[in-house]
Design a protein around this motif. Structure first.
Motif, mmCIF file in Angstrom:
data_model
loop_
_atom_site.group_PDB
_atom_site.id
_atom_site.type_symbol
_atom_site.label_atom_id
_atom_site.label_comp_id
_atom_site.label_asym_id
_atom_site.label_seq_id
_atom_site.Cartn_x
_atom_site.Cartn_y
_atom_site.Cartn_z
ATOM 1 N N TYR A 55 24.010 -80.152 -33.739
ATOM 2 C CA TYR A 55 22.553 -80.268 -33.690
ATOM 3 C C TYR A 55 21.945 -79.070 -34.407
ATOM 4 O O TYR A 55 22.231 -77.923 -34.071
ATOM 5 C CB TYR A 55 22.068 -80.317 -32.239
ATOM 6 C CG TYR A 55 22.292 -81.654 -31.566
ATOM 7 C CD1 TYR A 55 21.266 -82.588 -31.444
ATOM 8 C CD2 TYR A 55 23.553 -81.997 -31.070
ATOM 9 C CE1 TYR A 55 21.482 -83.821 -30.836
ATOM 10 C CE2 TYR A 55 23.779 -83.219 -30.461
ATOM 11 C CZ TYR A 55 22.736 -84.123 -30.352
ATOM 12 O OH TYR A 55 22.961 -85.354 -29.751
ATOM 13 N N LEU A 56 21.091 -79.358 -35.389
ATOM 14 C CA LEU A 56 20.433 -78.330 -36.185
ATOM 15 C C LEU A 56 18.930 -78.360 -35.925
ATOM 16 O O LEU A 56 18.358 -79.422 -35.669
ATOM 17 C CB LEU A 56 20.663 -78.560 -37.681
ATOM 18 C CG LEU A 56 22.089 -78.641 -38.206
ATOM 19 C CD1 LEU A 56 22.068 -78.971 -39.692
ATOM 20 C CD2 LEU A 56 22.845 -77.357 -37.949
ATOM 21 N N PRO A 57 18.249 -77.215 -36.019
ATOM 22 C CA PRO A 57 16.784 -77.236 -35.929
ATOM 23 C C PRO A 57 16.170 -77.797 -37.209
ATOM 24 O O PRO A 57 16.716 -77.622 -38.297
ATOM 25 C CB PRO A 57 16.423 -75.756 -35.742
ATOM 26 C CG PRO A 57 17.560 -75.009 -36.361
ATOM 27 C CD PRO A 57 18.792 -75.848 -36.143
ATOM 28 N N TYR A 58 15.035 -78.477 -37.066
ATOM 29 C CA TYR A 58 14.310 -78.923 -38.255
ATOM 30 C C TYR A 58 13.883 -77.729 -39.097
ATOM 31 O O TYR A 58 13.829 -77.814 -40.320
ATOM 32 C CB TYR A 58 13.058 -79.714 -37.842
ATOM 33 C CG TYR A 58 13.335 -81.100 -37.323
ATOM 34 C CD1 TYR A 58 13.669 -82.149 -38.184
ATOM 35 C CD2 TYR A 58 13.244 -81.380 -35.963
ATOM 36 C CE1 TYR A 58 13.908 -83.433 -37.717
ATOM 37 C CE2 TYR A 58 13.479 -82.663 -35.477
ATOM 38 C CZ TYR A 58 13.811 -83.689 -36.354
ATOM 39 O OH TYR A 58 14.051 -84.959 -35.879
ATOM 40 N N PHE A 59 13.585 -76.618 -38.427
ATOM 41 C CA PHE A 59 13.106 -75.412 -39.098
ATOM 42 C C PHE A 59 14.308 -74.605 -39.573
ATOM 43 O O PHE A 59 14.777 -73.674 -38.914
ATOM 44 C CB PHE A 59 12.262 -74.603 -38.108
ATOM 45 C CG PHE A 59 11.446 -73.503 -38.738
ATOM 46 C CD1 PHE A 59 10.750 -73.700 -39.925
ATOM 47 C CD2 PHE A 59 11.333 -72.267 -38.128
ATOM 48 C CE1 PHE A 59 9.989 -72.702 -40.490
ATOM 49 C CE2 PHE A 59 10.576 -71.250 -38.687
ATOM 50 C CZ PHE A 59 9.900 -71.468 -39.870
ATOM 51 N N LEU A 60 14.805 -74.971 -40.758
ATOM 52 C CA LEU A 60 16.057 -74.391 -41.250
ATOM 53 C C LEU A 60 16.182 -74.650 -42.745
ATOM 54 O O LEU A 60 15.742 -75.697 -43.243
ATOM 55 C CB LEU A 60 17.241 -75.025 -40.509
ATOM 56 C CG LEU A 60 18.620 -74.399 -40.694
ATOM 57 C CD1 LEU A 60 18.674 -73.001 -40.095
ATOM 58 C CD2 LEU A 60 19.694 -75.274 -40.051
ATOM 59 N N CYS A 61 16.809 -73.724 -43.452
ATOM 60 C CA CYS A 61 17.022 -73.936 -44.881
ATOM 61 C C CYS A 61 18.031 -75.065 -45.094
ATOM 62 O O CYS A 61 18.926 -75.289 -44.274
ATOM 63 C CB CYS A 61 17.492 -72.655 -45.560
ATOM 64 S SG CYS A 61 19.121 -72.092 -45.054
ATOM 65 N N ASP A 62 17.895 -75.764 -46.206
ATOM 66 C CA ASP A 62 18.747 -76.925 -46.456
ATOM 67 C C ASP A 62 20.182 -76.554 -46.790
ATOM 68 O O ASP A 62 21.064 -77.417 -46.821
ATOM 69 C CB ASP A 62 18.162 -77.806 -47.556
ATOM 70 C CG ASP A 62 17.931 -77.058 -48.863
ATOM 71 O OD1 ASP A 62 18.252 -75.852 -48.929
ATOM 72 O OD2 ASP A 62 17.427 -77.687 -49.811
ATOM 73 N N SER A 63 20.460 -75.273 -47.028
ATOM 74 C CA SER A 63 21.842 -74.869 -47.323
ATOM 75 C C SER A 63 22.772 -75.151 -46.149
ATOM 76 O O SER A 63 23.947 -75.466 -46.342
ATOM 77 C CB SER A 63 21.892 -73.380 -47.678
ATOM 78 O OG SER A 63 21.514 -72.577 -46.590
ATOM 79 N N ILE A 64 22.254 -75.061 -44.933
ATOM 80 C CA ILE A 64 23.081 -75.324 -43.753
ATOM 81 C C ILE A 64 23.462 -76.805 -43.689
ATOM 82 O O ILE A 64 24.615 -77.156 -43.418
ATOM 83 C CB ILE A 64 22.353 -74.902 -42.467
ATOM 84 C CG1 ILE A 64 21.990 -73.411 -42.526
ATOM 85 C CG2 ILE A 64 23.197 -75.206 -41.237
ATOM 86 C CD1 ILE A 64 23.174 -72.491 -42.663
ATOM 87 N N GLU A 65 22.499 -77.661 -43.946
ATOM 88 C CA GLU A 65 22.787 -79.092 -43.955
ATOM 89 C C GLU A 65 23.786 -79.443 -45.054
ATOM 90 O O GLU A 65 24.659 -80.302 -44.878
ATOM 91 C CB GLU A 65 21.491 -79.880 -44.136
ATOM 92 C CG GLU A 65 21.652 -81.373 -43.907
ATOM 93 C CD GLU A 65 20.341 -82.123 -43.968
ATOM 94 O OE1 GLU A 65 20.373 -83.371 -43.933
ATOM 95 O OE2 GLU A 65 19.275 -81.470 -44.059
ATOM 96 N N LYS A 66 23.688 -78.763 -46.193
ATOM 97 C CA LYS A 66 24.642 -79.006 -47.280
ATOM 98 C C LYS A 66 26.064 -78.610 -46.869
ATOM 99 O O LYS A 66 27.034 -79.287 -47.220
ATOM 100 C CB LYS A 66 24.208 -78.225 -48.523
ATOM 101 C CG LYS A 66 22.961 -78.769 -49.188
ATOM 102 C CD LYS A 66 22.549 -77.905 -50.378
ATOM 103 C CE LYS A 66 21.285 -78.430 -51.035
ATOM 104 N NZ LYS A 66 20.841 -77.563 -52.159
ATOM 105 N N ILE A 67 26.188 -77.517 -46.134
ATOM 106 C CA ILE A 67 27.512 -77.118 -45.651
ATOM 107 C C ILE A 67 28.068 -78.159 -44.701
ATOM 108 O O ILE A 67 29.257 -78.502 -44.743
ATOM 109 C CB ILE A 67 27.434 -75.746 -44.953
ATOM 110 C CG1 ILE A 67 27.042 -74.664 -45.951
ATOM 111 C CG2 ILE A 67 28.772 -75.377 -44.309
ATOM 112 C CD1 ILE A 67 26.708 -73.338 -45.312
ATOM 113 N N CYS A 68 27.208 -78.675 -43.833
ATOM 114 C CA CYS A 68 27.644 -79.716 -42.903
ATOM 115 C C CYS A 68 28.174 -80.933 -43.654
ATOM 116 O O CYS A 68 29.232 -81.483 -43.311
ATOM 117 C CB CYS A 68 26.489 -80.117 -41.983
ATOM 118 S SG CYS A 68 25.977 -78.830 -40.826
ATOM 119 N N LYS A 69 27.461 -81.349 -44.678
ATOM 120 C CA LYS A 69 27.898 -82.504 -45.460
ATOM 121 C C LYS A 69 29.212 -82.203 -46.178
ATOM 122 O O LYS A 69 30.100 -83.056 -46.256
ATOM 123 C CB LYS A 69 26.814 -82.897 -46.463
ATOM 124 C CG LYS A 69 25.568 -83.489 -45.809
ATOM 125 C CD LYS A 69 24.514 -83.848 -46.859
ATOM 126 C CE LYS A 69 23.283 -84.451 -46.195
ATOM 127 N NZ LYS A 69 22.217 -84.778 -47.193
#
Length: 320
Positions: free
Chosen positions: A45-59
């Motif tokens: 679970y990630l916060p909406y308030f976050l840089c997209d680099s974290i989501e890219k790492i998850c992917k």
């Protein structure tokens, strides 16, 4: 055989670095990647308030993402998290109280605490905690993770000498001439494999007077708080060695533009939030209107007073 003689290289330092007992890797993003591999995480679970680099790492590491909101005090709004699921909690501007974070961990052990904006905060006991060196100090890379498991395949050491150019350039010529190079170096981290922190970065981190840096940051923060708290929608707590001074105003977009015109560079830390979500999100308002005011060790009280003077004038013009 070891090389002997020849020209003298960069000086070597041996003083203790802050967080020397963590796992020292080549960047903050790869600290998270390291956690994914070691802990075998498949959902977070990630916060909406976050840089997209974290989501890219998850992917990149096939970790499924769900998202949660935060409140006006930066606290997570999370319900019904399974005991086996992981939660990514950001200590925004170092403003989450220690007792609150300890309580979160007591109720749910599968938390990754992001302390990239609170380098002087010690890790939560037994919890996974991440740090980014280059957000606080003049280094081109480097991240640290505290984790209870460190069984991982052997890693090669990163090399930093080619990344140092924009730092040296800014030192002698100013930021604007090297901003594009800085941005290009930032993008390179998206594809950087997990490595140990370079010996050059470790050496620089061993040369720093951490106590002096902490005190400078705290003093600058205090000056900003004294003169800007009357405008601030946030009620801020004092923290050790603060990252930046977050000034949340209703017209942050315009104030930022005016400050930049005066060569006071105020970033939008997470522009992806503005691009991805609507104004109905609290996180949109935060991304657009929280002004991260620099208060780091490069500056002194006169610099802070100059910023306060400019902001005070901008805010008065708005009310005329």
């Amino acid at each position: 055989m070891k090389e002997i003689g020849g020209f003298i290289e960069f000086e070597r330092y041996s003083d203790n670095m802050l967080h020397k007992n963590g796992v020292k890797l080549n960047c903050g993003r790869n600290c998270l990647a390291y956690v994914f591999k070691v802990k075998k995480i498949s959902k977070i679970y990630l916060p909406y308030f976050l840089c997209d680099s974290i989501e890219k790492i998850c992917k990149k590491y096939n970790v499924k993402c769900n998202f949660y909101h935060i409140d006006e005090k930066f606290r997570p709004i999370i319900n019904d998290i399974d005991v086996n699921e992981w939660v990514y909690v950001v200590n925004y501007y170092g403003q989450l109280p220690r007792e609150y974070m300890n309580s979160l961990y007591e109720h749910h052990h599968n938390i990754i605490f992001d302390f990239t904006q609170s380098y002087y905060e010690m890790p939560i006991k037994n919890a996974v905690t991440l740090y980014s060196c280059r957000k606080f100090f003049g280094v081109s890379d480097g991240g640290i993770v505290y984790i209870d498991t460190s069984h991982f395949e052997s890693l090669e050491y990163d090399q930093s000498f080619e990344r140092m150019h924009y730092l040296m350039g800014r030192f002698e010529c100013g930021a604007s001439a090297f901003y594009s190079e800085f941005c290009n170096r930032e993008k390179e981290f998206e594809n950087e494999p997990i490595k140990f922190m370079s010996k050059l970065t470790q050496n620089i981190l061993c040369s720093l007077d951490y106590d002096c840096i902490r005190k400078k940051r705290e003093k600058n923060f205090e000056v900003l708080e004294k003169y800007l708290q009357k405008f601030n929608r946030l009620k801020l707590a004092k923290r050790d060695g603060p990252f930046m001074y977050p000034l949340w105003v209703h017209n942050g977009k315009n104030v930022r533009k005016q400050l930049i015109e005066q060569k006071v560079y105020i970033p939008i830390l997470w522009p992806n939030v503005i691009e991805k979500y609507t104004r109905s999100y609290l996180e949109y308002d935060m991304a657009e209107n929280i002004l991260p005011i620099p208060c780091d060790q490069r500056y002194d009280e006169d610099d802070m007073l100059t910023i306060c003077y400019l902001i005070d004038n901008f805010m008065k013009e708005r009310t005329v």
